[in-house]
Design a protein around this motif. Structure first.
Motif, mmCIF file in Angstrom:
data_model
loop_
_atom_site.group_PDB
_atom_site.id
_atom_site.type_symbol
_atom_site.label_atom_id
_atom_site.label_comp_id
_atom_site.label_asym_id
_atom_site.label_seq_id
_atom_site.Cartn_x
_atom_site.Cartn_y
_atom_site.Cartn_z
ATOM 1 N N GLU A 48 0.816 -1.215 0.000
ATOM 2 C CA GLU A 48 0.000 0.000 0.000
ATOM 3 C C GLU A 48 0.845 1.258 0.000
ATOM 4 O O GLU A 48 1.772 1.399 0.791
ATOM 5 N N TRP A 49 0.472 2.189 -0.892
ATOM 6 C CA TRP A 49 1.122 3.498 -0.943
ATOM 7 C C TRP A 49 0.789 4.298 0.302
ATOM 8 O O TRP A 49 -0.321 4.230 0.808
ATOM 9 N N CYS A 50 1.732 5.084 0.769
ATOM 10 C CA CYS A 50 1.538 6.036 1.861
ATOM 11 C C CYS A 50 1.924 7.421 1.346
ATOM 12 O O CYS A 50 2.655 7.545 0.370
ATOM 13 N N LEU A 51 1.460 8.461 1.981
ATOM 14 C CA LEU A 51 1.823 9.815 1.576
ATOM 15 C C LEU A 51 3.205 10.221 2.061
ATOM 16 O O LEU A 51 3.769 11.198 1.600
ATOM 17 N N ASP A 52 3.768 9.484 2.982
ATOM 18 C CA ASP A 52 5.048 9.851 3.586
ATOM 19 C C ASP A 52 6.195 9.865 2.584
ATOM 20 O O ASP A 52 6.349 8.953 1.782
ATOM 21 N N VAL A 53 7.019 10.901 2.681
ATOM 22 C CA VAL A 53 8.285 10.947 1.960
ATOM 23 C C VAL A 53 9.172 9.858 2.555
ATOM 24 O O VAL A 53 9.187 9.657 3.765
#
Length: 85
Positions: free
Chosen positions: A7-12
């Protein structure tokens, strides 16, 4: 939570992020409002988590953390929709 897609996360992505992050609701990089207002323009490496059917059983854990640019696409990476309620 694991086993279908990562799953993609918004975190850099920051390799040492958890050594210095806040304990509650840590977000790496910009604040959440900035991320959501311009998410189509994100071109820096972001975190994706979890395991997938593609990997061995020992990789099926939420703590598994990888990175790539958001335009990266494959059948083993997706996202989860969440409704705040």
């Amino acid at each position: 939570m694991v086993g279908n897609v990562r799953e993609w996360c918004l975190d850099v992505y920051q390799s040492d992020f958890y050594e210095h992050s806040p304990k509650d609701n840590p977000i790496a990089g910009e604040n959440i409002e900035a991320l959501l207002s311009d998410y189509l323009e994100i071109d820096s490496s972001r975190v994706f988590r979890g395991g997938t059917w593609y990997y061995s059983a020992d990789s099926l854990r939420l703590s598994r953390r990888m990175r790539d640019i958001p335009s990266f696409a494959t059948t083993s990476v997706g996202f989860r929709c969440v409704k705040k309620g």
